[in-house]
Scaffold this motif. Sequence first.
Motif, short mmCIF file in Angstrom:
data_model
loop_
_atom_site.label_atom_id
_atom_site.label_comp_id
_atom_site.label_asym_id
_atom_site.label_seq_id
_atom_site.Cartn_x
_atom_site.Cartn_y
_atom_site.Cartn_z
N GLU A 284 41.42 31.09 41.95
CA GLU A 284 42.64 31.89 41.81
C GLU A 284 43.25 31.75 40.42
O GLU A 284 43.74 32.72 39.82
CB GLU A 284 43.65 31.49 42.88
CG GLU A 284 43.23 31.90 44.29
CD GLU A 284 44.09 31.25 45.36
OE1 GLU A 284 44.86 30.30 45.01
OE2 GLU A 284 44.02 31.67 46.54
N TYR A 287 41.21 33.72 38.00
CA TYR A 287 41.53 35.14 38.19
C TYR A 287 42.84 35.49 37.49
O TYR A 287 42.93 36.51 36.76
CB TYR A 287 41.63 35.43 39.69
CG TYR A 287 42.40 36.68 40.03
CD1 TYR A 287 41.83 37.94 39.88
CD2 TYR A 287 43.72 36.59 40.51
CE1 TYR A 287 42.55 39.09 40.20
CE2 TYR A 287 44.44 37.73 40.82
CZ TYR A 287 43.85 38.98 40.66
OH TYR A 287 44.56 40.12 40.95
N LYS A 291 43.47 38.06 34.45
CA LYS A 291 44.37 39.19 34.69
C LYS A 291 45.46 39.23 33.61
O LYS A 291 45.82 40.32 33.08
CB LYS A 291 45.00 39.08 36.07
CG LYS A 291 45.81 40.31 36.47
CD LYS A 291 46.25 40.21 37.92
CE LYS A 291 46.99 41.48 38.35
NZ LYS A 291 47.41 41.42 39.76
N LEU A 306 41.07 45.62 36.23
CA LEU A 306 41.92 44.87 37.16
C LEU A 306 41.39 44.96 38.58
O LEU A 306 41.41 43.98 39.33
CB LEU A 306 43.36 45.39 37.09
CG LEU A 306 44.13 45.08 35.80
CD1 LEU A 306 45.48 45.76 35.80
CD2 LEU A 306 44.30 43.57 35.62
N ARG A 307 40.91 46.16 38.95
CA ARG A 307 40.35 46.32 40.30
C ARG A 307 39.11 45.43 40.47
O ARG A 307 38.90 44.83 41.51
CB ARG A 307 40.00 47.78 40.56
CG ARG A 307 41.21 48.65 40.91
CD ARG A 307 40.78 49.99 41.51
NE ARG A 307 39.93 50.74 40.58
CZ ARG A 307 40.43 51.58 39.65
NH1 ARG A 307 41.73 51.73 39.53
NH2 ARG A 307 39.60 52.26 38.86
N ARG A 308 38.28 45.40 39.40
CA ARG A 308 37.08 44.58 39.48
C ARG A 308 37.44 43.09 39.61
O ARG A 308 36.80 42.35 40.34
CB ARG A 308 36.19 44.81 38.25
CG ARG A 308 35.45 46.14 38.28
CD ARG A 308 34.30 46.15 37.29
NE ARG A 308 34.76 45.94 35.92
CZ ARG A 308 35.18 46.94 35.12
NH1 ARG A 308 35.21 48.19 35.59
NH2 ARG A 308 35.57 46.69 33.89
N LEU A 309 38.48 42.68 38.90
CA LEU A 309 38.93 41.28 39.00
C LEU A 309 39.42 40.97 40.42
O LEU A 309 39.14 39.89 40.97
CB LEU A 309 40.04 41.00 38.00
CG LEU A 309 39.64 40.94 36.53
CD1 LEU A 309 40.87 40.75 35.64
CD2 LEU A 309 38.64 39.80 36.29
N ASP A 310 40.15 41.92 41.01
CA ASP A 310 40.62 41.73 42.40
C ASP A 310 39.44 41.59 43.35
O ASP A 310 39.43 40.73 44.24
CB ASP A 310 41.50 42.91 42.83
CG ASP A 310 42.84 42.92 42.12
OD1 ASP A 310 43.23 41.84 41.60
OD2 ASP A 310 43.49 43.97 42.10
N GLU A 311 38.45 42.45 43.17
CA GLU A 311 37.27 42.42 44.04
C GLU A 311 36.48 41.14 43.84
O GLU A 311 35.96 40.55 44.79
CB GLU A 311 36.40 43.64 43.78
CG GLU A 311 37.04 44.95 44.22
CD GLU A 311 36.28 46.17 43.74
OE1 GLU A 311 35.28 45.99 43.00
OE2 GLU A 311 36.69 47.30 44.08
N GLU A 312 36.38 40.70 42.57
CA GLU A 312 35.66 39.46 42.29
C GLU A 312 36.34 38.27 42.96
O GLU A 312 35.69 37.39 43.52
CB GLU A 312 35.56 39.23 40.79
CG GLU A 312 34.58 40.15 40.08
CD GLU A 312 34.61 39.97 38.56
OE1 GLU A 312 35.36 39.06 38.10
OE2 GLU A 312 33.91 40.70 37.85
N LEU A 313 37.70 38.25 42.88
CA LEU A 313 38.44 37.15 43.51
C LEU A 313 38.23 37.15 45.02
O LEU A 313 37.97 36.10 45.63
CB LEU A 313 39.93 37.26 43.19
CG LEU A 313 40.81 36.20 43.89
CD1 LEU A 313 40.44 34.80 43.41
CD2 LEU A 313 42.30 36.48 43.65
N LYS A 314 38.36 38.36 45.60
CA LYS A 314 38.19 38.46 47.05
C LYS A 314 36.80 37.98 47.47
O LYS A 314 36.64 37.22 48.43
CB LYS A 314 38.41 39.90 47.49
CG LYS A 314 38.26 40.10 49.00
CD LYS A 314 38.48 41.56 49.37
CE LYS A 314 38.29 41.78 50.86
NZ LYS A 314 38.44 43.20 51.24
#
Length: 501
Positions: A284, A287, A291, A306-314
């Motif tokens: 986290e 991430y 970000k 940013l979307r790719r970072l969110d998906e990578e974190l998830k």
Amino acid sequence: MAGEISSHRPTVSYTDKLRSLLEIGKSLSAERDLDKLLHIILLEVTRVMEAERSSILLVDKERGELWSRIAQGLEIKEIRIPLDKGIAGHVATTGETLNIPEAYEDPRFNQEVDISTGFRTRSVLCVPMANRDGDVIGVIQVLNKTDGTFGADDEDLLLAFAGQAAIAVENALLYEQIQNLFESFIRASIYAIESRDPATSGHSSRVAIMTVGLAECANGIETGQLADIHMTPEMLKELRYASLLHDFGKIGVRESVLLKANKLYEHELDNILLRFKLIRRTAEAEYLRKKIKVLQSGPDGDPGLLRRLDEELKSSLEDVDNNLNFILESNKPSVMPEGNFEMLESIAGLTWLDPEGNPMPYITPYELDNLSIKKGSLNPQERLDIESHVTKTVEFLEKIPWTKDIKDLIQIAGGHHEKLDGSGYPHGIKAAAIPYQTRMMTIADIYDALTAMDRAYKKALSTERALDILGYEAKDGKLDRELLDVFIEAKIYKLTDKGGA
């Protein structure tokens, strides 16, 4: 014990009576069972004294009473009367001999006994039973001489016999006290074992019940290999003690090993849970760092990035959670499925960065080794620790000076984890060296371990499943097939009735 015996015998000479009583006195010293001893005394004294009945009452100083036990089938009743009452009470308190030709003319005679039994007492000869120190420990009384009344010769004979009987009775009482003390020691030993491992509470007692039950059934078989089994009451007692004490060595096993429910100890699993929290936090934090860097590049950053970072974190957090859940599942003591070891190796190959930036493994080599245990919760060293309870049991039992009638107890108890094909422990001995008593105990021990419902590290198996497993063991030559057949056919397993179905 101390009932009444009726007898009608032809008159014999004083010399013959004296000789007979002396012979009886010699045999009394060999009998240690109090019930049997008093039955012998009553039977012989009635015969030799040419009486219709006789009785024995023993002194209970603590309660100030005379008492006797009367065996009626399996029912044991105890009779107690005040020490200062009746003819027997007078003899017990004064040490005097009473020879009463007409019982109903003596005010000390208790007529209620005759009324309740329907017996008519005429003459009574009652003498004290004095021990070596001169203490009166009881009285013997004979009733109704068959050819008249009791004379002076009868008094001398009965007094002489009463002295011998007193010594024999006192020895039997002492032996009974020792037996009671030993039984208390056995119960205390079992309590000591089970207080360390409450999950196995009742195991030793259940094994003893089933083992002795199996022995009693096998004892009556007249065909096949089991026809050679002939167990005396003393041998059954020896087997019961061996069964009760077979696990005593567990008192010397580390408690952490004894109570280990899963492959990792609680504190070891806590370390993993804390580590995975840090792994999540690290992911986290990484991430958020990325970000912030994107947002600093422009007013709105790069929406796609940013979307790719969110998906990578998830995805990263899901992987972390999946790996943790797999570890938690692997920690259970069930049989490890195919492929799980490879998955654990894969997890062990993953790393994360600690706060100082050092790469650290998801799980350590030690954790990997324990999580990879194929069956149960114990690693090889811990299993050796558990198995050492057998040798510890033997070491403990060897320190006790057993009497000769239970001298084989140590060998019987020490082999309960041996198998007929030599695959057992601790010595790997084979069938020829394993006593049939031990083979009986092994069947009972395995059955109870499989069906016990109070063990946190495994589920209880049904009776049918447990018997199937025992059958497989017998088929593989590990257990005695004939004894197992008796165990099943006689439903010995129902003697403990743990509720398995």
